[in-house]
Design a protein around this motif. Structure first.
Motif, PDB file in Angstrom:
ATOM      1  N   THR A   1       0.799  -1.230   0.000  1.00  0.00           N
ATOM      2  CA  THR A   1       0.000   0.000   0.000  1.00  0.00           C
ATOM      3  C   THR A   1       0.829   1.276   0.000  1.00  0.00           C
ATOM      4  O   THR A   1       0.320   2.341  -0.335  1.00  0.00           O
ATOM      5  CB  THR A   1      -0.928   0.024   1.223  1.00  0.00           C
ATOM      6  OG1 THR A   1      -0.128  -0.020   2.417  1.00  0.00           O
ATOM      7  CG2 THR A   1      -1.866  -1.179   1.215  1.00  0.00           C
TER       8      THR A   1
ATOM      9  N   ASP B   1      -0.598   4.373  -4.522  1.00  0.00           N
ATOM     10  CA  ASP B   1      -1.510   4.800  -5.587  1.00  0.00           C
ATOM     11  C   ASP B   1      -1.490   6.308  -5.811  1.00  0.00           C
ATOM     12  O   ASP B   1      -2.229   6.827  -6.648  1.00  0.00           O
ATOM     13  CB  ASP B   1      -2.937   4.336  -5.283  1.00  0.00           C
ATOM     14  CG  ASP B   1      -3.472   4.886  -3.962  1.00  0.00           C
ATOM     15  OD1 ASP B   1      -2.803   5.732  -3.353  1.00  0.00           O
ATOM     16  OD2 ASP B   1      -4.561   4.458  -3.539  1.00  0.00           O
TER      17      ASP B   1
ATOM     18  N   SER C   1      -2.525   8.667  -3.845  1.00  0.00           N
ATOM     19  CA  SER C   1      -3.614   9.406  -3.202  1.00  0.00           C
ATOM     20  C   SER C   1      -3.087  10.231  -2.040  1.00  0.00           C
ATOM     21  O   SER C   1      -2.004   9.988  -1.505  1.00  0.00           O
ATOM     22  CB  SER C   1      -4.694   8.441  -2.704  1.00  0.00           C
ATOM     23  OG  SER C   1      -4.147   7.523  -1.778  1.00  0.00           O
TER      24      SER C   1
END
Length: 504
Positions: A457, A493, A495
């Motif tokens: 992640t 990602d 974000s």
């Protein structure tokens, strides 16, 4: 000119500024005296639910300080809340801090250090007897006037032993170099915290440098947790500092024992004083024709005895002369295995050089992927910036706790070479990639980074200096170079982050 307290206090000029507010030179128009006025200043991006925490912390500072009756505690005169702002009116101390005093005049001698220790210990005893732990005893919070009693300032982060915690979420409050090991490890506030910090403050006062201050916060914390500094001070003063810096709070020197050692240091004879602070370098063997001085104390020239007559050495001694070097080598190997190797491991010099979450290494400096050379933005914890080749616009968020939207956080910073003023050959990008990758990966995989499945992640970046940045250059009469490795972490990602990834 600003006026507060129904125009009673005029704010003449700013004296200083810190994390919790600004201190002004004020004029009390009613009593006609100068005062110090501390104004609470909150960063604009502090969440509303945390503002009350900061407000309560300052109000508590005023209440605590006003209740403590000791000459070494700064007196609080008034508390003002108006137009959404809070002001604390205090006694004005026209004196340098211990930090400034030592930097200007050098370390304190035995008598001055023992006197300071007595005054600060009395102030802490007064606080502890009222159920209060100061939590931020350090040289910058000790005012030392030329005459009279030293003053302990800034009870703003003091925590009552019986009150619930008021620390804002995600915020490490205090100075790590003056935090005890058990405090850094977590736990409830206790008087032993302050006694350890007093020992670290006295070490600085007598040495002229901090016992645990290192180039980075992580290195400082590692030093506090793993090292046992030995002060040059000997006798009662040395015992006092060593006893207060005992890592185990259960075995740490208490106030009664500290008072006894301080009394012994204060009543030492002149001949004893000359032996209570060892010189930085061992005295040379030749006869010295004039007295030596150590910390402004006169020492008599050493007595040189005639050499003893030579004697024939027994065979056993000849064998021992051969065996001793071998035993010494073995001892050094054992010392490296048991002490220094674990220390190097903790500093990130060993371990995996990368992980699947590591991005390609970037170079920083003239001719590099990131030509930005100011580095000031990197000194903040939270950044609205993602490391990428050619990106110049590096912005930092000057906020508390990293609760505002941001892209990345500082994972760690550490020197690839400590000789920043010497011409050291550039090790090459491959070697620096190994050094930086090992250090950054070790922190990324540690418990300092919050989250499960981190390698799936999250991602992290390693930034190393270019050869041009590595080279020593002259700036304002100083020789400097940029040999720092920077590590950053963010979401895989891309974000935004809305809460901290790094835990204190």
């Amino acid at each position: 000119m600003r006026e507060v307290g129904n125009r009673r206090y005029r704010l003449v000029r700013e004296l200083g500024r810190g994390g919790m507010g600004a201190v002004w030179l004020g004029q009390d128009t009613v009593l006609g005296r100068e005062v110090a006025v501390k104004e609470l200043l909150l960063p604009g991006n502090v969440p509303d639910h945390e503002k009350a925490v900061y407000q309560e912390r300052v109000l508590r500072e005023a209440r605590i300080a006003s209740q403590l009756q000791d000459p070494a505690v700064v007196t609080v005169y008034d508390l003002i809340s108006e137009d959404g702002q809070t002001f604390i009116v205090m006694e004005l101390i026209k004196a340098p801090t211990l930090d400034d005093l030592v930097e200007r005049d050098g370390p304190l001698d035995v008598k001055a250090a023992a006197t300071l220790a007595m005054q600060l210990l009395n102030a802490l005893e007064a606080a502890h007897s009222s159920g209060v732990v100061h939590r931020d005893v350090k040289p910058g919070n000790v005012m030392v006037p030329g005459k009279g009693t030293a003053k302990l300032t800034d009870f703003g982060i003091a925590q009552s032993i019986d009150d619930p915690r008021l620390t804002a979420t995600g915020t490490l409050i205090g100075s790590p170099a003056y935090m005890s090991p058990e405090r850094l490890a977590g736990g409830e506030a206790m008087p032993a915290w302050d006694l350890w910090a007093l020992g670290a403050t006295l070490f600085y006062a007598t040495e002229g440098k901090g016992a645990f201050e290192r180039a980075t916060t992580s290195a400082t914390i590692l030093a506090v947790m793993n090292e046992r500094p030995r002060p040059r001070a000997t006798g009662p003063l040395g015992e006092l500092i060593t006893g207060l810096l005992e890592p185990d709070p259960a075995r740490r020197l208490g106030t009664a024992g500290a008072h006894r050692l301080i009394e012994r240091a204060l009543h030492s004879t002149a001949s004893e004083l000359t032996q209570q602070i060892k010189p930085v370098e061992p005295a040379p063997a030749p006869v010295i024709s004039r007295p030596m001085t150590v910390n402004s104390m006169v020492m008599a020239p050493p007595v040189i005895l005639p050499p003893a007559p030579r004697k024939r050495r027994p065979i056993a001694l000849i064998f021992s002369a051969t065996l001793i070097p071998l035993l010494l080598v073995g001892a050094l190997v054992l010392l490296y295995i048991t002490v220094f190797k674990p220390m190097f491991d903790n500093l990130g010099l060993t371990g995996p050089e990368s992980s699947p979450a590591m991005e390609p290494v970037l170079t920083l400096g003239p001719g590099g992927d990131l030509p930005y050379d100011g580095l000031r933005a990197f000194q903040k914890d939270c950044l609205t910036w993602t490391p990428a080749k050619g990106v110049r616009d590096i912005k930092s968020e000057d906020e508390v706790g990293c609760y505002k939207e941001h892209d990345t956080e500082v994972l760690d910073t550490f020197p690839a070479n400590f000789d920043t003023e010497k011409d050291v050959p550039y090790p090459g990008t491959a070697e620096l990639t190994k050094i930086g990758g090992t250090g950054c990966t070790r922190v990324f995989l540690s418990s300092k980074v919050i989250g499960q499945d981190k390698e799936k992640t999250l991602r992290y970046w390693v930034i190393i200096p270019t050869e041009a940045a590595w080279k020593v250059r002259e700036e304002n009469g100083y020789r400097r170079s940029s040999r720092i490795v920077h590590c950053f972490v963010g979401r895989k990602d891309g974000s935004k982050l809305v809460e901290p990834l790094m835990q204190s």
